[in-house]
Design a protein around this motif. Structure first.
Motif, PDB file in Angstrom:
ATOM      1  N   ALA A 101       0.867  67.468  77.548  1.00  0.00           N
ATOM      2  CA  ALA A 101      -0.081  67.440  76.430  1.00  0.00           C
ATOM      3  C   ALA A 101      -0.994  68.660  76.450  1.00  0.00           C
ATOM      4  O   ALA A 101      -1.320  69.197  77.510  1.00  0.00           O
ATOM      5  CB  ALA A 101      -0.922  66.166  76.504  1.00  0.00           C
ATOM      6  N   LEU A 102      -1.405  69.090  75.269  1.00  0.00           N
ATOM      7  CA  LEU A 102      -2.341  70.201  75.130  1.00  0.00           C
ATOM      8  C   LEU A 102      -3.705  69.782  75.666  1.00  0.00           C
ATOM      9  O   LEU A 102      -4.217  68.708  75.343  1.00  0.00           O
ATOM     10  CB  LEU A 102      -2.453  70.618  73.666  1.00  0.00           C
ATOM     11  N   CYS A 103      -4.281  70.613  76.508  1.00  0.00           N
ATOM     12  CA  CYS A 103      -5.590  70.341  77.108  1.00  0.00           C
ATOM     13  C   CYS A 103      -6.672  71.080  76.316  1.00  0.00           C
ATOM     14  O   CYS A 103      -6.384  72.063  75.633  1.00  0.00           O
ATOM     15  CB  CYS A 103      -5.578  70.814  78.566  1.00  0.00           C
ATOM     16  N   GLY A 104      -7.887  70.635  76.437  1.00  0.00           N
ATOM     17  CA  GLY A 104      -9.015  71.292  75.788  1.00  0.00           C
ATOM     18  C   GLY A 104      -9.213  72.723  76.228  1.00  0.00           C
ATOM     19  O   GLY A 104      -9.821  73.527  75.521  1.00  0.00           O
ATOM     20  N   CYS A 105      -8.680  73.078  77.395  1.00  0.00           N
ATOM     21  CA  CYS A 105      -8.816  74.448  77.904  1.00  0.00           C
ATOM     22  C   CYS A 105      -7.799  75.385  77.263  1.00  0.00           C
ATOM     23  O   CYS A 105      -7.865  76.595  77.435  1.00  0.00           O
ATOM     24  CB  CYS A 105      -8.686  74.480  79.424  1.00  0.00           C
ATOM     25  N   GLY A 106      -6.829  74.809  76.527  1.00  0.00           N
ATOM     26  CA  GLY A 106      -5.810  75.616  75.868  1.00  0.00           C
ATOM     27  C   GLY A 106      -4.470  75.629  76.589  1.00  0.00           C
ATOM     28  O   GLY A 106      -3.473  76.081  76.053  1.00  0.00           O
ATOM     29  N   SER A 107      -4.439  75.121  77.814  1.00  0.00           N
ATOM     30  CA  SER A 107      -3.198  75.055  78.576  1.00  0.00           C
ATOM     31  C   SER A 107      -2.496  73.725  78.287  1.00  0.00           C
ATOM     32  O   SER A 107      -3.021  72.877  77.572  1.00  0.00           O
ATOM     33  CB  SER A 107      -3.508  75.188  80.068  1.00  0.00           C
ATOM     34  N   ARG A 108      -1.338  73.549  78.857  1.00  0.00           N
ATOM     35  CA  ARG A 108      -0.585  72.300  78.684  1.00  0.00           C
ATOM     36  C   ARG A 108      -0.411  71.604  80.020  1.00  0.00           C
ATOM     37  O   ARG A 108      -0.211  72.240  81.047  1.00  0.00           O
ATOM     38  CB  ARG A 108       0.789  72.562  78.077  1.00  0.00           C
ATOM     39  N   GLY A 109      -0.451  70.274  79.979  1.00  0.00           N
ATOM     40  CA  GLY A 109      -0.144  69.469  81.147  1.00  0.00           C
ATOM     41  C   GLY A 109      -1.123  69.578  82.293  1.00  0.00           C
ATOM     42  O   GLY A 109      -0.761  69.391  83.445  1.00  0.00           O
ATOM     43  N   CYS A 110      -2.376  69.850  81.984  1.00  0.00           N
ATOM     44  CA  CYS A 110      -3.391  69.907  83.032  1.00  0.00           C
ATOM     45  C   CYS A 110      -3.601  68.520  83.636  1.00  0.00           C
ATOM     46  O   CYS A 110      -3.366  67.499  82.979  1.00  0.00           O
ATOM     47  CB  CYS A 110      -4.719  70.406  82.475  1.00  0.00           C
ATOM     48  N   VAL A 111      -4.070  68.487  84.871  1.00  0.00           N
ATOM     49  CA  VAL A 111      -4.367  67.217  85.543  1.00  0.00           C
ATOM     50  C   VAL A 111      -5.221  66.330  84.640  1.00  0.00           C
ATOM     51  O   VAL A 111      -4.976  65.131  84.513  1.00  0.00           O
ATOM     52  CB  VAL A 111      -5.058  67.481  86.902  1.00  0.00           C
ATOM     53  N   GLU A 112      -6.212  66.919  83.996  1.00  0.00           N
ATOM     54  CA  GLU A 112      -7.123  66.161  83.128  1.00  0.00           C
ATOM     55  C   GLU A 112      -6.389  65.441  81.997  1.00  0.00           C
ATOM     56  O   GLU A 112      -6.792  64.360  81.584  1.00  0.00           O
ATOM     57  CB  GLU A 112      -8.147  67.135  82.551  1.00  0.00           C
ATOM     58  N   VAL A 131     -19.213  78.058  85.233  1.00  0.00           N
ATOM     59  CA  VAL A 131     -20.510  78.739  85.190  1.00  0.00           C
ATOM     60  C   VAL A 131     -20.420  80.056  85.946  1.00  0.00           C
ATOM     61  O   VAL A 131     -19.946  80.102  87.075  1.00  0.00           O
ATOM     62  CB  VAL A 131     -21.612  77.863  85.822  1.00  0.00           C
ATOM     63  N   GLU A 132     -20.897  81.130  85.326  1.00  0.00           N
ATOM     64  CA  GLU A 132     -21.015  82.419  85.997  1.00  0.00           C
ATOM     65  C   GLU A 132     -22.304  82.346  86.791  1.00  0.00           C
ATOM     66  O   GLU A 132     -23.398  82.269  86.231  1.00  0.00           O
ATOM     67  CB  GLU A 132     -21.038  83.548  84.965  1.00  0.00           C
ATOM     68  N   ASP A 133     -22.182  82.317  88.112  1.00  0.00           N
ATOM     69  CA  ASP A 133     -23.287  82.015  89.009  1.00  0.00           C
ATOM     70  C   ASP A 133     -24.478  82.952  88.850  1.00  0.00           C
ATOM     71  O   ASP A 133     -25.620  82.502  88.772  1.00  0.00           O
ATOM     72  CB  ASP A 133     -22.792  82.020  90.460  1.00  0.00           C
ATOM     73  N   ALA A 134     -24.250  84.247  88.804  1.00  0.00           N
ATOM     74  CA  ALA A 134     -25.348  85.214  88.784  1.00  0.00           C
ATOM     75  C   ALA A 134     -26.226  85.093  87.540  1.00  0.00           C
ATOM     76  O   ALA A 134     -27.441  85.231  87.618  1.00  0.00           O
ATOM     77  CB  ALA A 134     -24.802  86.630  88.909  1.00  0.00           C
ATOM     78  N   SER A 135     -25.617  84.812  86.392  1.00  0.00           N
ATOM     79  CA  SER A 135     -26.389  84.780  85.137  1.00  0.00           C
ATOM     80  C   SER A 135     -26.716  83.375  84.648  1.00  0.00           C
ATOM     81  O   SER A 135     -27.554  83.209  83.773  1.00  0.00           O
ATOM     82  CB  SER A 135     -25.619  85.505  84.033  1.00  0.00           C
ATOM     83  N   GLY A 136     -26.020  82.359  85.173  1.00  0.00           N
ATOM     84  CA  GLY A 136     -26.223  81.008  84.667  1.00  0.00           C
ATOM     85  C   GLY A 136     -25.633  80.807  83.290  1.00  0.00           C
ATOM     86  O   GLY A 136     -26.039  79.933  82.533  1.00  0.00           O
ATOM     87  N   THR A 137     -24.639  81.611  82.958  1.00  0.00           N
ATOM     88  CA  THR A 137     -23.958  81.495  81.672  1.00  0.00           C
ATOM     89  C   THR A 137     -22.784  80.537  81.805  1.00  0.00           C
ATOM     90  O   THR A 137     -21.997  80.645  82.745  1.00  0.00           O
ATOM     91  CB  THR A 137     -23.441  82.878  81.209  1.00  0.00           C
ATOM     92  N   VAL A 138     -22.673  79.613  80.873  1.00  0.00           N
ATOM     93  CA  VAL A 138     -21.502  78.739  80.827  1.00  0.00           C
ATOM     94  C   VAL A 138     -20.389  79.552  80.177  1.00  0.00           C
ATOM     95  O   VAL A 138     -20.436  79.851  78.984  1.00  0.00           O
ATOM     96  CB  VAL A 138     -21.775  77.443  80.044  1.00  0.00           C
ATOM     97  N   VAL A 139     -19.417  79.930  80.992  1.00  0.00           N
ATOM     98  CA  VAL A 139     -18.311  80.750  80.525  1.00  0.00           C
ATOM     99  C   VAL A 139     -17.428  79.940  79.588  1.00  0.00           C
ATOM    100  O   VAL A 139     -17.043  80.403  78.521  1.00  0.00           O
ATOM    101  CB  VAL A 139     -17.490  81.290  81.719  1.00  0.00           C
ATOM    102  N   PHE A 140     -17.134  78.698  80.006  1.00  0.00           N
ATOM    103  CA  PHE A 140     -16.260  77.847  79.196  1.00  0.00           C
ATOM    104  C   PHE A 140     -16.463  76.403  79.600  1.00  0.00           C
ATOM    105  O   PHE A 140     -16.374  76.067  80.778  1.00  0.00           O
ATOM    106  CB  PHE A 140     -14.805  78.261  79.407  1.00  0.00           C
ATOM    107  N   ALA A 141     -16.771  75.568  78.635  1.00  0.00           N
ATOM    108  CA  ALA A 141     -16.866  74.125  78.839  1.00  0.00           C
ATOM    109  C   ALA A 141     -15.987  73.485  77.768  1.00  0.00           C
ATOM    110  O   ALA A 141     -16.455  73.171  76.669  1.00  0.00           O
ATOM    111  CB  ALA A 141     -18.308  73.643  78.728  1.00  0.00           C
ATOM    112  N   PRO A 142     -14.685  73.310  78.061  1.00  0.00           N
ATOM    113  CA  PRO A 142     -13.747  72.867  77.032  1.00  0.00           C
ATOM    114  C   PRO A 142     -14.090  71.535  76.386  1.00  0.00           C
ATOM    115  O   PRO A 142     -13.862  71.354  75.191  1.00  0.00           O
ATOM    116  CB  PRO A 142     -12.400  72.799  77.749  1.00  0.00           C
ATOM    117  N   ASN A 143     -14.647  70.594  77.139  1.00  0.00           N
ATOM    118  CA  ASN A 143     -14.948  69.288  76.555  1.00  0.00           C
ATOM    119  C   ASN A 143     -16.188  69.312  75.659  1.00  0.00           C
ATOM    120  O   ASN A 143     -16.433  68.357  74.927  1.00  0.00           O
ATOM    121  CB  ASN A 143     -15.099  68.240  77.659  1.00  0.00           C
ATOM    122  N   LEU A 144     -16.952  70.396  75.716  1.00  0.00           N
ATOM    123  CA  LEU A 144     -18.124  70.556  74.855  1.00  0.00           C
ATOM    124  C   LEU A 144     -17.920  71.626  73.792  1.00  0.00           C
ATOM    125  O   LEU A 144     -18.741  71.758  72.889  1.00  0.00           O
ATOM    126  CB  LEU A 144     -19.357  70.912  75.699  1.00  0.00           C
ATOM    127  N   GLY A 145     -16.854  72.409  73.933  1.00  0.00           N
ATOM    128  CA  GLY A 145     -16.609  73.495  72.988  1.00  0.00           C
ATOM    129  C   GLY A 145     -17.533  74.687  73.205  1.00  0.00           C
ATOM    130  O   GLY A 145     -17.764  75.468  72.283  1.00  0.00           O
TER     131      GLY A 145
END
Length: 132
Positions: free
Chosen positions: A103-114, A6-20
């Protein structure tokens, strides 16, 4: 409370990979629909603040809360204040890559903790398929 960056000042969700979600102006949309001021924050950050104000971390000014379900996130409190890091995403532990060939993560990276300890990856490793 939203699961994502979340971008704090605007309340914009910059990226929520599990929700797209990408660059979704959640605060502005809710303010328009409700006619009320709205502050949007990452769910793990809010949970950490709740623990600090009324839960297990009352009286503790420096701590980390780690939460895991579908995603893995955390809230960091330092000196009694929420720590966001230099870009505002300080507690996003789930998207730290620990295996470049993983494994490919929803964020686009590989091998994330998630991808290793998230609810869905644990269910797959146990042979249960997808939870739900």
């Amino acid at each position: 409370a939203v699961p994502g960056l979340v971008e704090d000042a605007s309340g914009t969700v910059v990226f929520a990979p599990n929700l797209g979600w990408h660059d979704l102006p959640v605060a502005a949309e809710l303010e328009e629909r409700l006619g009320l001021p709205v502050h949007v924050e990452n769910e793990s950050n809010l949970a950490a603040l709740a623990e600090h104000w009324t839960g297990a971390a009352v009286g503790i000014d420096d701590f980390v809360c780690v939460f895991g379900e579908v995603g893995v996130g955390g809230g960091i409190v330092l000196g009694g204040r929420l720590f966001r890091g230099s870009h505002g995403f300080g507690g996003e532990f789930g998207h730290v890559s620990v295996d470049a060939n993983g494994a490919l993560c929803g964020c686009g990276s590989r091998g994330c903790v998630e991808t290793l300890v998230g609810q869905e990856s644990i269910a797959r490793a146990a042979g249960c398929g997808e939870p739900g």
